[in-house]
Write a protein that holds these residues in place. Sequence first.
Motif, PDB file in Angstrom:
ATOM      1  N   ILE A  49       0.842  -1.204   0.000  1.00 33.45           N
ATOM      2  CA  ILE A  49       0.000   0.000   0.000  1.00 33.45           C
ATOM      3  C   ILE A  49       0.873   1.248   0.000  1.00 33.45           C
ATOM      4  N   GLY A  50       1.936   1.250   0.808  1.00 31.93           N
ATOM      5  CA  GLY A  50       2.836   2.400   0.856  1.00 31.93           C
ATOM      6  C   GLY A  50       3.536   2.641  -0.466  1.00 31.93           C
ATOM      7  N   GLY A  51       3.990   1.557  -1.110  1.00 28.58           N
ATOM      8  CA  GLY A  51       4.657   1.709  -2.409  1.00 28.58           C
ATOM      9  C   GLY A  51       3.727   2.258  -3.464  1.00 28.58           C
ATOM     10  N   LEU A  52       2.511   1.742  -3.511  1.00 29.88           N
ATOM     11  CA  LEU A  52       1.535   2.226  -4.487  1.00 29.88           C
ATOM     12  C   LEU A  52       1.156   3.675  -4.208  1.00 29.88           C
ATOM     13  N   ALA A  53       0.903   3.992  -2.941  1.00 27.65           N
ATOM     14  CA  ALA A  53       0.553   5.369  -2.582  1.00 27.65           C
ATOM     15  C   ALA A  53       1.723   6.320  -2.842  1.00 27.65           C
TER      16      ALA A  53
ATOM     17  N   ILE B  69      12.207   2.012  -4.102  1.00 25.41           N
ATOM     18  CA  ILE B  69      12.463   2.009  -2.663  1.00 25.41           C
ATOM     19  C   ILE B  69      12.024   3.328  -2.040  1.00 25.41           C
ATOM     20  N   LEU B  70      12.362   4.433  -2.682  1.00 25.30           N
ATOM     21  CA  LEU B  70      11.970   5.738  -2.146  1.00 25.30           C
ATOM     22  C   LEU B  70      10.455   5.917  -2.209  1.00 25.30           C
ATOM     23  N   ASN B  71       9.799   5.370  -3.240  1.00 21.11           N
ATOM     24  CA  ASN B  71       8.339   5.423  -3.300  1.00 21.11           C
ATOM     25  C   ASN B  71       7.726   4.684  -2.111  1.00 21.11           C
ATOM     26  N   ILE B  72       8.273   3.523  -1.771  1.00 20.00           N
ATOM     27  CA  ILE B  72       7.771   2.760  -0.628  1.00 20.00           C
ATOM     28  C   ILE B  72       7.980   3.542   0.665  1.00 20.00           C
TER      29      ILE B  72
END
Length: 91
Positions: free
Chosen positions: A12-16, A33-36
């Motif tokens: 969810i964190g990576g997608l958001a 990684i930074l997206n997550i």
Amino acid sequence: MLGIGIIAWIIIGGLAGWIASKIMKTDAQQGIILNIVVGVIGGLLGGFLLKIFGVDVEGAGWIFSFVTCLIGACILLFLVKLVTGRGRTRV
């Protein structure tokens, strides 16, 4: 069950974080990684802000969690751009 919760947070964190980076136009500067990281920290930030306003975030469900992460990630990216000055175009 704890392992599934952590994996769900990462997904969810990576997608958001990825969608927030598209919205805030920082996607070219970030990798997966930074997206997550942005999404997970955004989720914590969004949850904290919603609790301040009296919103119950504990048992709200997956969609609410995703929206909370997305809004928190956008706020986080906005603050980072504000502090670093990367949002401005230079002449």
